[in-house]
Design a protein around this motif. Structure first.
Motif, PDB file in Angstrom:
ATOM      1  N   CYS A  23       0.892  -1.293  -0.034  1.00  0.00           N
ATOM      2  CA  CYS A  23      -0.032  -0.066  -0.046  1.00  0.00           C
ATOM      3  C   CYS A  23       0.916   1.337   0.086  1.00  0.00           C
ATOM      4  N   SER A  24       2.144   1.104  -0.252  1.00  0.00           N
ATOM      5  CA  SER A  24       2.845   2.304  -0.658  1.00  0.00           C
ATOM      6  C   SER A  24       2.900   2.776  -1.850  1.00  0.00           C
ATOM      7  N   ARG A  25       2.907   4.040  -2.190  1.00  0.00           N
ATOM      8  CA  ARG A  25       2.701   4.358  -3.619  1.00  0.00           C
ATOM      9  C   ARG A  25       3.903   4.426  -4.313  1.00  0.00           C
ATOM     10  N   PRO A  26       4.115   3.541  -5.327  1.00  0.00           N
ATOM     11  CA  PRO A  26       5.416   3.592  -5.953  1.00  0.00           C
ATOM     12  C   PRO A  26       5.674   4.665  -6.766  1.00  0.00           C
ATOM     13  N   SER A  27       7.242   4.825  -6.993  1.00  0.00           N
ATOM     14  CA  SER A  27       7.739   5.985  -7.711  1.00  0.00           C
ATOM     15  C   SER A  27       8.002   5.653  -9.026  1.00  0.00           C
ATOM     16  N   PRO A  28       7.620   6.528  -9.913  1.00  0.00           N
ATOM     17  CA  PRO A  28       7.817   6.106 -11.348  1.00  0.00           C
ATOM     18  C   PRO A  28       9.265   6.025 -11.717  1.00  0.00           C
ATOM     19  N   PRO A  29       9.734   5.050 -12.460  1.00  0.00           N
ATOM     20  CA  PRO A  29      11.180   4.988 -13.082  1.00  0.00           C
ATOM     21  C   PRO A  29      11.549   5.900 -13.668  1.00  0.00           C
ATOM     22  N   GLU A  30      12.830   6.087 -13.852  1.00  0.00           N
ATOM     23  CA  GLU A  30      13.688   7.154 -14.652  1.00  0.00           C
ATOM     24  C   GLU A  30      13.610   6.321 -16.249  1.00  0.00           C
ATOM     25  N   ILE A  31      13.147   7.446 -17.325  1.00  0.00           N
ATOM     26  CA  ILE A  31      13.210   7.136 -18.417  1.00  0.00           C
ATOM     27  C   ILE A  31      14.324   7.599 -19.253  1.00  0.00           C
ATOM     28  N   PRO A  32      15.265   6.694 -19.881  1.00  0.00           N
ATOM     29  CA  PRO A  32      16.450   7.316 -20.611  1.00  0.00           C
ATOM     30  C   PRO A  32      16.239   8.241 -21.497  1.00  0.00           C
ATOM     31  N   ASP A  33      17.241   9.089 -21.921  1.00  0.00           N
ATOM     32  CA  ASP A  33      17.175  10.096 -22.826  1.00  0.00           C
ATOM     33  C   ASP A  33      17.072   9.079 -24.466  1.00  0.00           C
ATOM     34  N   PRO A  34      16.345   9.072 -25.181  1.00  0.00           N
ATOM     35  CA  PRO A  34      16.478   8.304 -26.195  1.00  0.00           C
ATOM     36  C   PRO A  34      17.549   8.749 -27.357  1.00  0.00           C
ATOM     37  N   ASP A  35      17.882  10.079 -27.338  1.00  0.00           N
ATOM     38  CA  ASP A  35      18.881  10.544 -27.891  1.00  0.00           C
ATOM     39  C   ASP A  35      20.338  10.017 -27.700  1.00  0.00           C
ATOM     40  N   THR A  36      20.323   9.517 -26.694  1.00  0.00           N
ATOM     41  CA  THR A  36      21.732   8.887 -26.286  1.00  0.00           C
ATOM     42  C   THR A  36      21.739   7.619 -25.511  1.00  0.00           C
ATOM     43  N   ALA A  37      20.675   7.026 -25.358  1.00  0.00           N
ATOM     44  CA  ALA A  37      20.389   5.682 -24.848  1.00  0.00           C
ATOM     45  C   ALA A  37      21.053   4.762 -25.590  1.00  0.00           C
ATOM     46  N   VAL A  38      21.411   3.649 -24.794  1.00  0.00           N
ATOM     47  CA  VAL A  38      21.793   2.237 -25.652  1.00  0.00           C
ATOM     48  C   VAL A  38      20.923   1.256 -25.196  1.00  0.00           C
ATOM     49  N   THR A  39      20.941   0.160 -26.027  1.00  0.00           N
ATOM     50  CA  THR A  39      19.968  -0.738 -25.892  1.00  0.00           C
ATOM     51  C   THR A  39      19.535  -1.489 -24.542  1.00  0.00           C
ATOM     52  N   PRO A  40      20.890  -1.549 -23.746  1.00  0.00           N
ATOM     53  CA  PRO A  40      20.768  -2.045 -22.277  1.00  0.00           C
ATOM     54  C   PRO A  40      19.935  -1.080 -21.500  1.00  0.00           C
ATOM     55  N   GLN A  41      20.084  -0.103 -21.757  1.00  0.00           N
ATOM     56  CA  GLN A  41      19.303   1.290 -20.946  1.00  0.00           C
ATOM     57  C   GLN A  41      17.796   1.041 -21.255  1.00  0.00           C
ATOM     58  N   MET A  42      17.320   0.837 -22.716  1.00  0.00           N
ATOM     59  CA  MET A  42      16.169   0.988 -23.009  1.00  0.00           C
ATOM     60  C   MET A  42      15.307  -0.691 -22.491  1.00  0.00           C
ATOM     61  N   ILE A  43      16.180  -1.610 -22.301  1.00  0.00           N
ATOM     62  CA  ILE A  43      15.534  -2.773 -21.739  1.00  0.00           C
ATOM     63  C   ILE A  43      15.397  -2.865 -20.294  1.00  0.00           C
ATOM     64  N   LYS A  44      16.460  -2.012 -19.728  1.00  0.00           N
ATOM     65  CA  LYS A  44      16.171  -1.729 -18.065  1.00  0.00           C
ATOM     66  C   LYS A  44      14.985  -0.760 -17.919  1.00  0.00           C
ATOM     67  N   CYS A  62      -5.502  -0.979  -2.677  1.00  0.00           N
ATOM     68  CA  CYS A  62      -5.529  -0.673  -1.345  1.00  0.00           C
ATOM     69  C   CYS A  62      -6.646   0.309  -1.164  1.00  0.00           C
ATOM     70  N   ASN A  63      -7.043   0.518   0.050  1.00  0.00           N
ATOM     71  CA  ASN A  63      -8.030   1.349   0.513  1.00  0.00           C
ATOM     72  C   ASN A  63      -7.758   2.505   0.424  1.00  0.00           C
ATOM     73  N   ILE A  64      -7.664   3.260  -0.659  1.00  0.00           N
ATOM     74  CA  ILE A  64      -7.134   4.660  -1.006  1.00  0.00           C
ATOM     75  C   ILE A  64      -8.460   5.456  -1.435  1.00  0.00           C
ATOM     76  N   SER A  65      -8.125   6.779  -1.186  1.00  0.00           N
ATOM     77  CA  SER A  65      -9.109   7.850  -1.566  1.00  0.00           C
ATOM     78  C   SER A  65      -9.612   7.945  -3.144  1.00  0.00           C
ATOM     79  N   THR A  66     -10.475   8.293  -3.439  1.00  0.00           N
ATOM     80  CA  THR A  66     -10.508   8.477  -5.180  1.00  0.00           C
ATOM     81  C   THR A  66      -9.785   9.640  -5.798  1.00  0.00           C
ATOM     82  N   ALA A  67      -9.251  10.462  -4.965  1.00  0.00           N
ATOM     83  CA  ALA A  67      -8.226  11.127  -5.348  1.00  0.00           C
ATOM     84  C   ALA A  67      -7.104  10.676  -5.640  1.00  0.00           C
ATOM     85  N   GLN A  68      -6.503   9.755  -4.669  1.00  0.00           N
ATOM     86  CA  GLN A  68      -5.242   9.197  -4.694  1.00  0.00           C
ATOM     87  C   GLN A  68      -5.330   7.884  -5.885  1.00  0.00           C
ATOM     88  N   HIS A  69      -6.561   7.398  -6.165  1.00  0.00           N
ATOM     89  CA  HIS A  69      -6.524   6.223  -7.099  1.00  0.00           C
ATOM     90  C   HIS A  69      -6.265   7.267  -8.492  1.00  0.00           C
TER      91      HIS A  69
END
Length: 96
Positions: A23-44, A62-69
């Motif tokens: 019930c802990s809100r996850p943090s979004p992952p970091e998205i690599p810069d597509p102009d410099t990323a290499v294949t392993p970074q994109m796969i990760k 989880c039992n969260i509010s509508t706003a949180q949802h």
């Protein structure tokens, strides 16, 4: 008897901590810069986005509010859009 009580308390605490973790809100992952990323970074990034979506789906149950949802759903869509844009740009760069 005492060992049974200790074991029951430990198992109960373990189960409770898993509920709290789910019930802990996850943090979004970091998205690599597509102009410099290499294949392993994109796969990760792909794997990180999939894991994030899985954790976010658990959070939504989880039992969260509508706003949180709604906020979580909006963040999930934004993360997916960012990742998809990065993939398209990466593929275009790789195509030459």
């Amino acid at each position: 008897m005492r060992k049974s009580l200790l074991l029951a308390a430990f198992v109960g605490t373990l189960g409770f901590s898993q509920i709290l973790f789910a019930c802990s809100r996850p943090s979004p992952p970091e998205i690599p810069d597509p102009d410099t990323a290499v294949t392993p970074q994109m796969i990760k990034a792909k794997n990180d986005v999939q894991a994030y979506v899985g954790e976010a789906e658990k959070y939504l149950k989880c039992n969260i509010s509508t706003a949180q949802h709604n906020s979580m759903v909006d963040e999930m869509k934004e993360t997916a859009d960012k990742f998809n844009q990065a993939v398209r740009a990466y593929k275009a760069r790789m195509a030459g």
